[in-house]
Motif scaffolding. Structure first.
Motif: not given
Length: 279
Positions: A174-198
């Motif tokens: 439902x959220x996906x269909x309600x419009x164009x979402x805000x742009x997210x910083x996937x690169x920064x999130x990837x960096x966080x993921x690497x730290x979180x699951x190290x």
């Protein structure tokens, strides 16, 4: 004169053009209908009441797992619970329903990815061609990026579990269909993921080998969808209850047709249904 197609349908085939604009082809019988070309036009759909399994073509009163009959649901490896939860892969235990299918589909490289479907999510996919996975389009992701490459499906599940402790792994349609979402910083999130699951990632590599899970260089992509108008208050069409409908096609996102009067229909859900489509 109107165009008309009839026959059994399957999920829409998806791809992107050179500018990452999503392209949709709906299989109807022996035809591949260019759905992008129908946007802005009136369409009429009539479900015949007949469903055939997309694997064995057996007639069935009810479709399971998006297109299968009950017999195939209980026999096919692609319908087993480990497809939804790959960390439960039991090939090595010798209990895979279809070992050859498992070798060709599960014992192959997979990718773990981040996507923006209205909110950030983690997921897994088998194929990333020219930087884009058809799975990202199926989920209606406006942004996506592969972050790990693993040597088999089981490992993709183990990595996904660890990341899902910090990031959701579900798409809110439902959220996906309600419009164009805000742009997210996937690169920064990837960096966080690497730290979180190290630590858990190191444990997986210690058990399965250093090359079993490989981090990838960040290459985020943006995907554009052919939508003239997004629904405000979503009304989902159920073909079992509403076998005939007419509407103006306003757009396509994920596997959903976006129609006038805030109506939507998930075409993938009706794989195996026989219907006629008129434009």
């Amino acid at each position: 004169m109107p165009n008309e197609w009839s026959g059994q349908i399957a999920k829409m085939h998806v791809s992107v053009d050179g500018d990452n604009n999503a392209q949709y082809q709906l299989p109807v019988g022996d035809s591949q209908v260019n759905m992008n070309a129908l946007i802005g036009h009136e369409i009429a759909v009539q479900y015949s009441g007949e469903i055939n399994c997309i694997h064995c073509n057996r007639k069935t009163k009810k479709s399971f797992s998006q297109g299968y009959c009950y017999v195939c649901l209980t026999r096919l490896a692609r319908c087993d619970s480990c497809i939804i939860k790959p960390e439960k892969c039991h090939y090595e235990q010798g209990t895979c329903r279809e070992p050859k299918w498992g070798e060709e589909n599960c014992l192959q490289d997979h990718f773990v990815y981040l996507a923006n479907t209205g909110q950030i999510k983690i997921g897994i996919t088998r194929h990333v061609s020219k930087g884009v996975s058809s799975r990202w389009i199926d989920q209606g992701a406006s942004q996506a990026m592969a972050i790990f490459r693993v040597k088999e499906r089981l490992l993709s599940g183990l990595v996904e579990i660890e990341i899902a402790k910090h990031i959701g792994d579900k798409t809110n349609w439902r959220t996906m269909l309600k419009g164009q979402p805000d742009t997210l910083d996937l690169v920064t999130m990837q960096e966080k993921v690497h730290i979180l699951i190290q630590k858990p990632l190191q444990a997986i590599q210690d058990k399965y080998g250093l090359q079993a899970v490989q981090a990838l260089e960040p290459k985020p992509v943006e995907i554009n969808y052919p939508v003239n108008h997004y629904p405000v208050k979503i009304k989902s069409i159920n073909l079992d209850k509403e076998p005939i409908f007419e509407a103006t096609l306003l757009g396509i996102k994920g596997q959903y047709l976006l129609l006038d009067e805030d109506r939507v229909i998930n075409m993938r859900k009706y794989s195996g249904y026989s219907l006629s489509l008129q434009a």
